[in-house]
Each structure stands twice: as structure tokens, then as C-alpha cells.
Design a protein around this motif. Sequence first.
Motif, PDB file in Angstrom:
ATOM      1  N   SER A 156       0.830  -1.217   0.000  1.00 33.81           N
ATOM      2  CA  SER A 156       0.000   0.000   0.000  1.00 33.81           C
ATOM      3  C   SER A 156       0.860   1.261   0.000  1.00 33.81           C
ATOM      4  O   SER A 156       0.530   2.262   0.643  1.00 33.81           O
ATOM      5  N   GLY A 157       1.966   1.223  -0.753  1.00 32.70           N
ATOM      6  CA  GLY A 157       2.897   2.345  -0.744  1.00 32.70           C
ATOM      7  C   GLY A 157       2.321   3.631  -1.283  1.00 32.70           C
ATOM      8  O   GLY A 157       2.667   4.718  -0.825  1.00 32.70           O
ATOM      9  N   GLY A 158       1.432   3.543  -2.278  1.00 30.84           N
ATOM     10  CA  GLY A 158       0.817   4.749  -2.816  1.00 30.84           C
ATOM     11  C   GLY A 158      -0.049   5.462  -1.796  1.00 30.84           C
ATOM     12  O   GLY A 158      -0.006   6.690  -1.669  1.00 30.84           O
ATOM     13  N   SER A 159      -0.830   4.693  -1.043  1.00 25.52           N
ATOM     14  CA  SER A 159      -1.681   5.288  -0.003  1.00 25.52           C
ATOM     15  C   SER A 159      -0.835   5.946   1.080  1.00 25.52           C
ATOM     16  O   SER A 159      -1.148   7.050   1.548  1.00 25.52           O
ATOM     17  N   ALA A 160       0.243   5.270   1.481  1.00 22.92           N
ATOM     18  CA  ALA A 160       1.113   5.824   2.522  1.00 22.92           C
ATOM     19  C   ALA A 160       1.808   7.096   2.043  1.00 22.92           C
ATOM     20  O   ALA A 160       1.898   8.090   2.775  1.00 22.92           O
ATOM     21  N   ALA A 161       2.288   7.086   0.800  1.00 17.59           N
ATOM     22  CA  ALA A 161       2.967   8.260   0.255  1.00 17.59           C
ATOM     23  C   ALA A 161       2.001   9.430   0.096  1.00 17.59           C
ATOM     24  O   ALA A 161       2.368  10.589   0.327  1.00 17.59           O
TER      25      ALA A 161
END
Length: 344
Positions: A156-161
Motif C-alpha cells: 500500500s505504498g501509494g496510499s502511505a505516500a
Amino acid sequence: MVNLFELSAKEISEKIRNLELEATDYISSVIQRVKEVESKVHAFVTVLEEDALERAKEIDRKARRGEKLGSLCGVAVAIKDNICTKGVRTTCSSRMLKNFIPPYNATVIERLLKEDAIIIGKTNMDEFAMGSTTETSFFGATRNPWNLSYVPGGSSGGSAAAVSTRMAPIALGSDTGGSIRCPASYCNIIGLKPTYGLVSRYGLIAYANSLEQIGSLAFNTYDCALLLDVISGYDPRDSTSIKIHSESYAVCIEEDIEDLRIGVPREFFGEGVDPRVKERVWKAIKSLEDLGASYKEISLPTLEYALAAYYIIAMSEASSNLARYDGLRYGFSVDDERLDWSSF
């Protein structure tokens, strides 16, 4: 002066409800923020600029008419791109689903919209949520906002970024074996994998059914709890959903913790743990103790087998779930009689 896009979800909803802020002004600020930083971090697969502004106008009209507004009124929410959104493409960051547009909303999306949240876009991820770096996306890698040469974690790197750069104060991710918790840690935000069955998986494109859960990411603990309040609850469309009565998680955040008992597994502090991380965790435990909580060191000996069991279960379920994307029955296919399959 604080920029509007820097406000917390709690602050935004309160100000809009009290007519101190218009949702259109706030969303315009968020969209401008996206335009400023998205090209650097690549957090999104799809940005819903026009849809978000139209929904903001609708919420402003409701506010002016004195109608009841939801707990997330006007708040921008980023959605991981494996959660179905009606009329908005949902790709799982895969070429196989590059043009897939779901005909229905996931339960968590229905609940967000019911509380007047505004979906700002669909976020990048490791393809089909299988990864821990958000580098395996068909649409390109997401970068860590704190250091663009680092990964943001995954899947879920996009959500975290997006949350870390304040392109949204809150976001949805999914977590099978760390896919919310790792990116939250890498990007210095809050992330929670809820208890299995607490949040409906209806509309989540499956990777490993018996392990994954949709959960919340946020810039602070209260907003994380506020989002969990909205998305949790029994859903008859999900056979793994549990009926459980609980207090508001956001309310619990503001209560004292005098009767709280914390179990600290010794196995968590074994081989491979960075001494700095260990020091920080114990510092947090001591802080909770100073606030009235108590802790006890415990042992979970079965953790020795957890990783091996996880890989057997997750890979077995993934191979079953993803078998449908073979280009014959479903997904991307190449229609070219001249194609030499022996070259692959």
C-alpha cells in the motif's frame, strides 16, 4: 498560516460542518498539492479531480441548507487501487486490469460516501498487492516522500505516500502480511491492520482471502480511528464478516488508559531487530506506563512457525485467486497471430 491541505480529517469535517470552511476550497487546495508533488512521488494511478470538485460542491450545498453531514464530510480520501469503485477504473496496478471499471462499489466505499467523504484518487501499489516496496506496479514505482531514492514500503505504498505528502489526510489500504503496517512505518505515518472480519472485504480484489483486511492510514492516531469507525461493521455480503458491538474507536482514543493492560511478546525483540527500533518501542511502552497503563512480558512460541505458515497460505490462495487473469477468460490478452510465444 496552515495550508488547507495540511488540516487533519477531524479539523476539516468540523470546519465544514460549522460553515467555517467550504469543501470546494479545501478540495481545490488538495488538488493543487497533488499537482505540486505527485510527479515526484507517483502515489496515484488515477486522480479524480473533476469528480472530487463536483462532490465538494454537493457537500457545500448540503451544509448551506443545514442538512445533516457525515463524520467525514468534505474530507479527501485516497483509495488503494485494489478496492472496487463504481465507474472508476480499478487496476490492482496490473496490465491485466488496466481498463477494468467496476460496476459496483466495495462496502468500504459505500460507507465512506455515506459519511460524505470525497475520493481524491486511486493509489499505486505492488501488482495485485504482492510485494513490499511498491516497485512492481505496471504504472511505475512509487517513491518515499522522505527520500526519493528510497522505497515507501508496500504493497500500500501509494496510499502511505499520499498521506505522508498531505495529498490526503487519510487513505485506505489492504494488509495481508504487512502491506499497511510497513508503508506506514516507512513513510512515518499511522497505519492499522484491523482484526480479521472487522472490516468487510466485499469489493476488495482478492489476493489471500484468509489473511487480508482493508485498513486505515492517517497522519495521526485520531484520524486513523475515525476512519476505522466508518469502515468497520458487519456486512452480510462478506461471509467472513463478524458481528461485534464496539465503542467508537475515535472516542476511545480520547479516554484515559489507566486500566489498559499491554502484552509485550519477547519474540518481537529477537534476532534482526534494529537496536534503535527496540529502544523506541520500549520508550513508547514506558510512556504508556507513565499514563496509567500496565504491561507484562509474555511469550508466543508459535511465532517461530508464523512466517512459514504465512507463505504456504498466502501463495496457495494467491495462485488460486490470480489464475483467472490468464488473458483467456479474463484480463489482458494479445491478439496477434504473428506473435512468437517461444520467445517468452
